[in-house]
Scaffold this motif. Structure first.
Motif: not given
Length: 248
Positions: A7-14
């Motif tokens: 599983v990959i958890v993707w986030n903008e992280f802004r």
């Protein structure tokens, strides 16, 4: 033992980097909170994270090739996601990779492309109570969840929601201000499975809620590839399987 899924958890992280109030809620980032919850609820998940400002947004062809389910959290930078990355994510979903779109990812390029609609909605941020009612208790994503999940404070999303009719609906939300919203929607595209899950506004600690963590872990299992990989091709099959016209 359950099958080990990647599983990959993707986030903008802004938001977490730019706003102190958000950083106080998610000091390691929303992606880290989601990843930790997934591993807590299902230790057989192999969870890693990726963010917008990494090269190729952390989603190279090689990494996506090894991914079974991709979680996607986006809000303020949908337009910064490169179309080339959207193309490769779409290709992998059609081949069989699962996609779990979270909260404001209703406006993510990849979600709108796969659904083919505007995915617009109404919204209000007013610290409202939300109840996510389980409307499909036999669905795998609802396993282990009571009749509803109650969140003391959340952002309101309201109808109309500009999506195609879900292939399966798991949750519907009621908000303190009176609105309702289709909050847990399943789709099948190509060989892949897509789940949209509404809760998760960055200002609230939603992803630390045990029932939310359970729903996300269930979603990872539901969205996992099933069967063989579907290959997008359109061959000219010149040799028929059976002789044509011989039995007439």
């Amino acid at each position: 033992m359950s099958e080990r899924l990647r599983v990959i958890v993707w986030n903008e992280f802004r938001h977490e980097r730019d706003e102190e109030s958000i950083r106080e809620v998610y000091p390691q980032g929303i992606h880290a909170a989601i990843a930790s919850g997934l591993q807590e609820m299902d230790p057989d998940l192999e969870v890693s994270v990726a963010t917008l400002d990494e090269p190729e947004h952390g989603l190279s062809e090689e990494r996506l090739e090894r991914c079974d389910v991709l979680f996607w959290w986006g809000h303020m930078a949908h337009g910064e996601v490169a179309d080339a990355v959207v193309d490769r994510v779409q290709k992998r979903v059609l081949e069989g990779m699962g996609l779990v779109a979270l909260h404001s990812a209703h406006y993510a390029k990849i979600f709108k492309r796969l659904l083919g609609t505007t995915c617009s909605l109404t919204w209000r941020e007013a610290d409202e109570r939300e109840r996510l009612w389980v409307c499909n208790p036999g669905h795998p994503i609802a396993r282990g969840i009571d009749r509803c999940i109650e969140l003391e404070r959340e952002e309101m999303y309201g109808e109309p929601f500009g999506i195609p009719a879900p292939d399966e609906q798991v949750f519907i939300s009621w908000f303190e201000g009176g609105e309702v919203f289709r909050s847990g929607n399943c789709y099948y595209r190509g060989n892949g499975r897509i789940f949209y899950f509404r809760p998760g506004h960055e200002a609230y600690p939603t992803y630390f809620d045990p029932q939310i963590k359970r729903a996300l872990a269930n979603a990872a299992r539901w969205a996992a590839p099933a069967g063989g990989r579907w290959v997008d091709e359109c061959p000219n099959v010149t040799e028929p399987r059976e002789p044509i016209g011989k039995s007439r």
